[in-house]
Scaffold this motif. Structure first.
Motif, PDB file in Angstrom:
ATOM      1  N   MET A   1     -37.130  -3.785  42.005  1.00  0.00           N
ATOM      2  CA  MET A   1     -37.230  -2.724  41.041  1.00  0.00           C
ATOM      3  C   MET A   1     -36.712  -1.444  41.692  1.00  0.00           C
ATOM      4  N   GLY A   2     -35.724  -0.878  41.048  1.00  0.00           N
ATOM      5  CA  GLY A   2     -35.124   0.322  41.605  1.00  0.00           C
ATOM      6  C   GLY A   2     -35.917   1.579  41.264  1.00  0.00           C
ATOM      7  N   MET A   3     -35.521   2.634  41.898  1.00  0.00           N
ATOM      8  CA  MET A   3     -36.182   3.918  41.701  1.00  0.00           C
ATOM      9  C   MET A   3     -36.066   4.361  40.243  1.00  0.00           C
ATOM     10  N   LYS A   4     -34.887   4.146  39.656  1.00  0.00           N
ATOM     11  CA  LYS A   4     -34.662   4.539  38.274  1.00  0.00           C
ATOM     12  C   LYS A   4     -35.624   3.801  37.343  1.00  0.00           C
ATOM     13  N   ASP A   5     -35.820   2.512  37.592  1.00  0.00           N
ATOM     14  CA  ASP A   5     -36.728   1.718  36.765  1.00  0.00           C
ATOM     15  C   ASP A   5     -38.161   2.232  36.865  1.00  0.00           C
ATOM     16  N   GLN A   6     -38.575   2.605  38.053  1.00  0.00           N
ATOM     17  CA  GLN A   6     -39.935   3.106  38.237  1.00  0.00           C
ATOM     18  C   GLN A   6     -40.156   4.384  37.428  1.00  0.00           C
ATOM     19  N   PHE A   7     -39.187   5.297  37.498  1.00  0.00           N
ATOM     20  CA  PHE A   7     -39.325   6.544  36.761  1.00  0.00           C
ATOM     21  C   PHE A   7     -39.275   6.310  35.254  1.00  0.00           C
ATOM     22  N   GLN A   8     -38.417   5.392  34.833  1.00  0.00           N
ATOM     23  CA  GLN A   8     -38.312   5.098  33.413  1.00  0.00           C
ATOM     24  C   GLN A   8     -39.604   4.469  32.912  1.00  0.00           C
ATOM     25  N   ASP A   9     -40.172   3.541  33.673  1.00  0.00           N
ATOM     26  CA  ASP A   9     -41.437   2.916  33.287  1.00  0.00           C
ATOM     27  C   ASP A   9     -42.553   3.954  33.194  1.00  0.00           C
ATOM     28  N   LYS A  10     -42.585   4.840  34.175  1.00  0.00           N
ATOM     29  CA  LYS A  10     -43.613   5.877  34.186  1.00  0.00           C
ATOM     30  C   LYS A  10     -43.445   6.803  32.977  1.00  0.00           C
ATOM     31  N   ALA A  11     -42.213   7.168  32.659  1.00  0.00           N
ATOM     32  CA  ALA A  11     -41.949   8.040  31.515  1.00  0.00           C
ATOM     33  C   ALA A  11     -42.375   7.356  30.216  1.00  0.00           C
ATOM     34  N   GLU A  12     -42.068   6.079  30.086  1.00  0.00           N
ATOM     35  CA  GLU A  12     -42.464   5.335  28.888  1.00  0.00           C
ATOM     36  C   GLU A  12     -43.987   5.235  28.788  1.00  0.00           C
ATOM     37  N   GLU A  13     -44.632   5.026  29.912  1.00  0.00           N
ATOM     38  CA  GLU A  13     -46.097   4.941  29.930  1.00  0.00           C
ATOM     39  C   GLU A  13     -46.708   6.271  29.484  1.00  0.00           C
ATOM     40  N   LEU A  14     -46.201   7.366  30.033  1.00  0.00           N
ATOM     41  CA  LEU A  14     -46.723   8.684  29.669  1.00  0.00           C
ATOM     42  C   LEU A  14     -46.447   9.008  28.201  1.00  0.00           C
ATOM     43  N   ALA A  15     -45.284   8.628  27.709  1.00  0.00           N
ATOM     44  CA  ALA A  15     -44.965   8.866  26.301  1.00  0.00           C
ATOM     45  C   ALA A  15     -45.908   8.073  25.400  1.00  0.00           C
ATOM     46  N   GLY A  16     -46.195   6.837  25.787  1.00  0.00           N
ATOM     47  CA  GLY A  16     -47.140   6.025  25.018  1.00  0.00           C
ATOM     48  C   GLY A  16     -48.529   6.628  24.997  1.00  0.00           C
ATOM     49  N   LYS A  17     -48.973   7.116  26.155  1.00  0.00           N
ATOM     50  CA  LYS A  17     -50.285   7.758  26.225  1.00  0.00           C
ATOM     51  C   LYS A  17     -50.324   9.013  25.363  1.00  0.00           C
ATOM     52  N   ALA A  18     -49.248   9.779  25.383  1.00  0.00           N
ATOM     53  CA  ALA A  18     -49.190  11.009  24.590  1.00  0.00           C
ATOM     54  C   ALA A  18     -49.254  10.683  23.101  1.00  0.00           C
ATOM     55  N   LYS A  19     -48.531   9.653  22.669  1.00  0.00           N
ATOM     56  CA  LYS A  19     -48.571   9.250  21.262  1.00  0.00           C
ATOM     57  C   LYS A  19     -49.979   8.803  20.879  1.00  0.00           C
ATOM     58  N   GLU A  20     -50.605   8.054  21.760  1.00  0.00           N
ATOM     59  CA  GLU A  20     -51.958   7.557  21.501  1.00  0.00           C
ATOM     60  C   GLU A  20     -52.939   8.722  21.356  1.00  0.00           C
ATOM     61  N   LYS A  21     -52.858   9.681  22.270  1.00  0.00           N
ATOM     62  CA  LYS A  21     -53.747  10.853  22.216  1.00  0.00           C
ATOM     63  C   LYS A  21     -53.481  11.664  20.957  1.00  0.00           C
ATOM     64  N   ALA A  22     -52.211  11.823  20.605  1.00  0.00           N
ATOM     65  CA  ALA A  22     -51.875  12.579  19.401  1.00  0.00           C
ATOM     66  C   ALA A  22     -52.438  11.879  18.173  1.00  0.00           C
ATOM     67  N   GLY A  23     -52.339  10.572  18.145  1.00  0.00           N
ATOM     68  CA  GLY A  23     -52.898   9.804  17.027  1.00  0.00           C
ATOM     69  C   GLY A  23     -54.401   9.945  16.942  1.00  0.00           C
ATOM     70  N   GLN A  24     -55.061   9.911  18.091  1.00  0.00           N
ATOM     71  CA  GLN A  24     -56.511  10.070  18.113  1.00  0.00           C
ATOM     72  C   GLN A  24     -56.902  11.451  17.615  1.00  0.00           C
ATOM     73  N   GLY A  25     -56.200  12.466  18.086  1.00  0.00           N
ATOM     74  CA  GLY A  25     -56.485  13.828  17.657  1.00  0.00           C
ATOM     75  C   GLY A  25     -56.268  14.006  16.166  1.00  0.00           C
ATOM     76  N   ARG A  26     -55.203  13.398  15.659  1.00  0.00           N
ATOM     77  CA  ARG A  26     -54.899  13.483  14.234  1.00  0.00           C
ATOM     78  C   ARG A  26     -55.994  12.793  13.426  1.00  0.00           C
ATOM     79  N   ASP A  27     -56.441  11.617  13.895  1.00  0.00           N
ATOM     80  CA  ASP A  27     -57.502  10.897  13.198  1.00  0.00           C
ATOM     81  C   ASP A  27     -58.800  11.703  13.187  1.00  0.00           C
ATOM     82  N   GLU A  28     -59.128  12.296  14.329  1.00  0.00           N
ATOM     83  CA  GLU A  28     -60.345  13.107  14.398  1.00  0.00           C
ATOM     84  C   GLU A  28     -60.248  14.309  13.471  1.00  0.00           C
ATOM     85  N   ALA A  29     -59.084  14.918  13.411  1.00  0.00           N
ATOM     86  CA  ALA A  29     -58.902  16.071  12.527  1.00  0.00           C
ATOM     87  C   ALA A  29     -59.048  15.653  11.070  1.00  0.00           C
ATOM     88  N   ARG A  30     -58.510  14.506  10.718  1.00  0.00           N
ATOM     89  CA  ARG A  30     -58.656  14.011   9.343  1.00  0.00           C
ATOM     90  C   ARG A  30     -60.122  13.774   9.014  1.00  0.00           C
TER      91      ARG A  30
END
Length: 79
Positions: free
Chosen positions: A1-30
């Protein structure tokens, strides 16, 4: 696994977490909005007796504003 793959995986993981948190916040607001909406409905009936159609208009404007903000958030996370 190259360095680029590690950063891309980490970025995708963080983006997924951000979407999840945003969804939770939106649900709580509703949920909070629905709870307040139930409380306000009882009060708004009394307000309408006193000539309160403005209150319904304010609520419509607030819900439209909230929807635009949610749409903007969705666009930010979809990109």
């Amino acid at each position: 696994m190259g360095m680029k793959d590690q950063f891309q995986d980490k970025a995708e993981e963080l983006a997924g977490k951000a979407k999840e948190k945003a969804g939770q916040g939106r649900d709580e607001a509703r949920e909070r909005g629905q709870e307040r909406g139930g409380q306000e409905r009882g009060g708004s009936e009394r307000g309408q007796e006193r000539g309160g159609p403005e209150r319904g208009q304010q609520r419509d404007e607030a819900s439209e504003r909230m929807q635009r903000e949610e749409d903007r958030m969705d666009q930010d996370y979809d990109a």
